[in-house]
Scaffold this active site. Structure first.
Site, PDB file in Angstrom:
ATOM      1  N   GLU A 147      -8.737  -6.136  -1.984  1.00  7.84           N
ATOM      2  CA  GLU A 147      -9.046  -4.735  -2.277  1.00  7.84           C
ATOM      3  C   GLU A 147     -10.455  -4.356  -1.839  1.00  7.84           C
ATOM      4  O   GLU A 147     -11.011  -3.356  -2.275  1.00  7.84           O
ATOM      5  CB  GLU A 147      -8.865  -4.429  -3.765  1.00  7.84           C
ATOM      6  N   ASP A 157      -3.988  -2.349   6.403  1.00  5.82           N
ATOM      7  CA  ASP A 157      -2.953  -3.302   6.031  1.00  5.82           C
ATOM      8  C   ASP A 157      -2.043  -3.519   7.235  1.00  5.82           C
ATOM      9  O   ASP A 157      -1.629  -2.554   7.895  1.00  5.82           O
ATOM     10  CB  ASP A 157      -2.123  -2.781   4.857  1.00  5.82           C
TER      11      ASP A 157
END
Length: 556
Positions: free
Chosen positions: A200, A389
């Protein structure tokens, strides 16, 4: 041969570092559809395979230093699992069979959508063939390792089970997560990674740790909680990274901008690229910085560039010509409509046109190439980090791998630009500026808002209780007896409890029931295993079942 390696000293070409983060939680054996192994197979076949196939083509052209690929230990464990590799082959054949069903349903769908069944049949046939090629080459990890050995990519590692590190008060557990993850990476890749994608993009400086189990003293307009601090100072995360041998990691742009004294803003909106002559604090993102007094470098995702591709509110995948991920009809069809107009319901949208979508990717390659030139030409030798991602490319944005291959080739061919890995950039241009970074993440409002809410507070409280119980377990000899096995399995369950995906899925409304179920399942097994250790009475049948269900981290 075309190479994107740096030239002689004084080369002023702009560096472009594409960085992809390949991560899913441990899904094997934990449900199938709609969340569970289906999620794994979709990401594997629609993102990891197409991106890998694109890299192999570019490598065959002699291109090097193309991009940086983060691979979490949980992904590495799942793509090497024999059952999952076999099941993927079965799953792909089922998807091809569904294409045949779609081809026969023109009476309901219309000729254009029905005809896409043939297109999908060929698409999945090609994926099956590639899957067999990958298996013949030893699997995905073998290919990624070979691409790294050939200088095509750099591979980033990470902690064992993707924990949210800024809120972890136990430095021994942080160190253990790093050690287990980096050791696992070294076993499969043959080398210890120099860099990590921190889960994260979470960062915490030296000082007291925020208490995620407590009521916040305030919550701002973006939902960011102001949490009470636990007693005692802890070292900054960069100190633990340095101790683990990590030399560079990723943060989000606001982390460096705030550290450089820049103002806060609505970070869901793409920042404009400032005039380089103005000395705007945002300029800090165009190179790495050394964190605190350490020699560990942080590189920031450049939102002014990256948000052209994907952001909370815009990006190329929303173009009218691209396939709409959510438009699947009422019979579980393959997505067969294009975005068309975001105000329309799925069945009212225009049928997907693969040729039109490919043409759109070419336009978007040209657009981002122009953005990169306009950003880097006035900044000789500067850096742009575009980080995403991996699952954006192919899974969420079906045409994404085609676009990615196109932009990597275009940047590599441009005489003013150069693709680079983070490691190569650091070797060629070592950062010299030291900055003290603030607590941050890449989540909503760039703080803890995506993980800490009233709904997730019981999860944090449960996690802390489990960590306390683990520390209180009676020590035992390092043997292979049943009690030692139960202790080891309890630690595996605790590691999975620390996974950042569970509170994120609850906060963002992404299959929260599954996230709650996974969290509570791991906790129930953890508590039962601790009881076995404490009592000395081990239920070997249950223990064996749980070892088979959650066998990773293997070496913990």
């Amino acid at each position: 041969m075309t190479s994107s390696r740096g030239g002689a000293d004084g080369d002023v070409r702009g560096d472009v570092a594409f960085v992809l983060h390949t991560h899913l939680p441990w899904l094997r054996g934990h449900g199938t559809w709609p969340v569970g192994e289906q999620w794994l197979f979709e990401a594997w076949s629609s993102s990891w395979y197409p991106v890998t196939r694109a890299l192999l083509r570019l490598a065959d052209e002699g291109r090097t230093n193309l991009m940086t690929l983060g691979v979490t230990p949980l992904v590495a464990a799942q793509v090497t699992d024999e059952r999952m590799r076999a099941e993927l082959d079965t799953w792909l054949h089922v998807e091809m069979w569904r294409s045949e069903e779609q081809r026969q349903a023109t009476w309901y769908l219309g000729d254009e959508v029905g005809a896409l069944g043939s297109w999908y049949w060929r698409h999945f046939r090609d994926l099956i063939e590639f899957h067999h090629e990958v298996e013949a080459m030893g699997g995905l990890l073998a290919i990624w390792s070979r691409l790294q050995d050939d200088g095509v990519i750099e591979i980033l590692g990470g902690p064992a089970t993707h924990p949210y590190l800024p809120l972890q008060p136990d430095m021994d557990l942080v160190a253990a997560q790093l050690r287990a993850g980096l050791d696992a990476h070294e076993r499969w890749s043959g080398r210890r990674p120099e860099g990590i994608w921190v889960p994260e993009m979470g960062y915490r400086p030296a000082g007291p740790v925020a208490d995620a189990t407590a009521e916040p003293t305030a919550v701002d307009a973006f939902g960011t909680p102001d949490l009470p601090r636990l007693p005692g100072d802890r070292p900054g995360l960069e100190e633990l990274y340095a101790a683990a041998g990590v030399r560079h990691f990723l943060v989000d742009a606001p982390t460096l901008v705030r550290a450089a004294g820049g103002p806060d803003r609505d970070w869901t909106v793409r920042p404009e690229v400032p005039d380089p002559a103005l000395g705007d604090p945002y300029e800090v993102v165009h190179d790495g910085v050394l964190v605190g007094a350490s020699d560990v470098a942080a590189y920031a995702r450049d939102l002014s560039v990256a948000y052209h591709v994907w952001s909370p509110s815009e990006g190329y995948p929303g173009d009218d010509w691209y396939r709409d991920f959510f438009a699947r009809g009422s019979f579980g069809l393959h997505p067969s409509w294009r975005v068309t107009d975001k105000s329309l319901s799925p069945m009212d949208k225009a049928p997907y046109d693969p040729d039109g979508a490919v043409a759109a990717t070419a336009r978007h390659v040209d657009h981002l190439l122009g953005v990169l030139r306009s950003t880097l030409d006035p900044r000789p030798g500067a850096l742009v980090v575009a980080a995403y991602d991996t699952e954006l490319f192919g899974h969420w944005w079906f045409e994404g791998p085609t676009w990615l291959e196109g932009i990597l080739r275009a940047v590599s061919d441009d005489p003013h630009l150069r693709t680079t890995t983070l490691g190569e950039r650091r070797r060629r241009r070592p950062p010299t500026r030291h900055l003290n970074l603030p607590e941050s993440s890449w989540g909503y409002a760039k703080g803890h808002a995506s993980w800490v809410t009233p709904e997730t507070r019981p999860m944090w409280q449960g996690l802390r209780a489990c960590e306390d119980r683990w520390r209180a377990l009676p020590p035992g000899p390092d043997t292979d007896d049943d009690v030692a096995r139960a202790r080891t399995q309890a630690l595996r369950e605790l590691a999975h409890l620390q996974c950042s995906d569970w509170p994120f899925m609850v906060t963002r409304g992404n299959s929260p029931d599954y996230a709650f179920g996974r969290f509570h399942g791991h906790r129930e097994r953890f508590d039962a295993l601790c009881h076995m250790v404490e009592s000395g009475a081990v239920d070997t049948a249950r223990l064996a079942d749980w070892e088979a269900l959650d066998p990773v981290p293997e070496h913990i």
